[in-house]
Enzyme design. Structure first.
Site, mmCIF file in Angstrom:
data_model
loop_
_atom_site.group_PDB
_atom_site.id
_atom_site.type_symbol
_atom_site.label_atom_id
_atom_site.label_comp_id
_atom_site.label_asym_id
_atom_site.label_seq_id
_atom_site.Cartn_x
_atom_site.Cartn_y
_atom_site.Cartn_z
ATOM 1 N N SER A 1 0.844 -1.199 0.000
ATOM 2 C CA SER A 1 0.000 0.000 0.000
ATOM 3 C C SER A 1 0.879 1.248 0.000
ATOM 4 O O SER A 1 1.610 1.481 -0.956
ATOM 5 C CB SER A 1 -0.964 -0.047 1.189
ATOM 6 O OG SER A 1 -2.008 0.872 1.032
ATOM 7 N N HIS B 1 -4.027 -2.032 -4.372
ATOM 8 C CA HIS B 1 -5.434 -2.428 -4.136
ATOM 9 C C HIS B 1 -6.291 -2.278 -5.393
ATOM 10 O O HIS B 1 -7.443 -1.860 -5.340
ATOM 11 C CB HIS B 1 -6.041 -1.589 -3.002
ATOM 12 C CG HIS B 1 -5.204 -1.519 -1.771
ATOM 13 N ND1 HIS B 1 -4.804 -2.645 -1.078
ATOM 14 C CD2 HIS B 1 -4.666 -0.447 -1.102
ATOM 15 C CE1 HIS B 1 -4.078 -2.267 -0.033
ATOM 16 N NE2 HIS B 1 -3.965 -0.951 -0.035
#
Length: 239
Positions: free
Chosen positions: A135, A170
């Protein structure tokens, strides 16, 4: 002169982008893969949880997960920093792997620059340390990224520039990620780059994908770039 233009110490720059790991997964597939990429048989692995504000629970999860693996885990906390500049440099340069956690990408970059960690990580990378993360810990290495650092999903034209182009994490799991990132690349708000589904890991060597691994059969790494006709080309990458 930008960090990416600074004199190199020799050796390829190796960066691994992770769509998972101990932060989100119940197995150690991606984390074990990362350890196998390290230059040492029993690598020193430093977790950097800056993007989460050095959250204690996150640190505990790392120490539990990596304490069960064949490595020497440690943690660099910057919100209650103890080492002086010389000790911090020595500590980071002796790491075989620097593993950066998720959270707020914009805050991470600001704190790193305040403490000079951005320069130290560049030096470590040029000396053979593997840089990796999930992330925000994947976003930070690039020229820009797709982020929710400011609340809504948006583009952040900032990063350490160790990985050419942009990064979007993501890609398959958070609503709005794919169309928003595609729009940012199509408009030129972000340079062409790399989108990661959750469940994939990708190793880049001097900016080129040289190895991928999947813990989820459908997970992919994508190259996303303008198609020259006002649209976007999105191509799965297998390395």
């Amino acid at each position: 002169m930008s960090l990416s233009d600074a004199p190199r110490s020799g050796g390829p720059r190796r960066i691994a982008l992770l769509g998972g790991g101990f932060s989100t997964d119940t197995d150690a597939v991606l984390d074990t893969w990362v350890l196998g990429l390290a230059r040492a048989a029993r690598p020193k692995v430093c977790f950097v949880p800056t993007a989460s504000g050095d959250a204690d629970g996150y640190v505990d999860r790392f120490l539990t997960a990596f304490g069960a693996l064949d490595c020497e885990p440690s943690v660099l906390r910057l919100f209650r920093r103890e080492p002086d500049d010389a000790a911090l440099r020595e500590f980071l340069l002796e790491q075989d792997v620097v593993y950066v956690g998720g959270g707020n990408t914009a805050n991470l970059l600001a704190v790193w620059r305040t403490h000079g960690v951005d320069r130290l990580l560049t030096e470590a990378c040029d000396r053979g340390t593997l840089l990796c993360g999930i992330s925000a810990g994947a976003n930070c290495w690039a020229e820009g990224s797709h982020t929710d650092s400011f609340g809504p999903l948006t583009h952040l034209p900032d990063g350490l520039r160790l990985l050419p182009g942009s990064v979007c994490p993501h890609y398959d799991s958070e609503p709005g990620r794919r169309p928003s990132y595609r729009r940012a690349v199509a408009s030129g708000a972000l340079p062409a780059g790399w989108a990661l589904d959750d469940g994939v890991g990708a190793l880049f060597t001097d900016g080129t994908p040289t190895e991928t691994v999947r813990r989820v059969a459908t997970a992919r790494l994508y190259r996303v770039e303008p198609d020259g006709r006002g649209g976007i080309s999105e191509v799965p990458v297998t390395a």
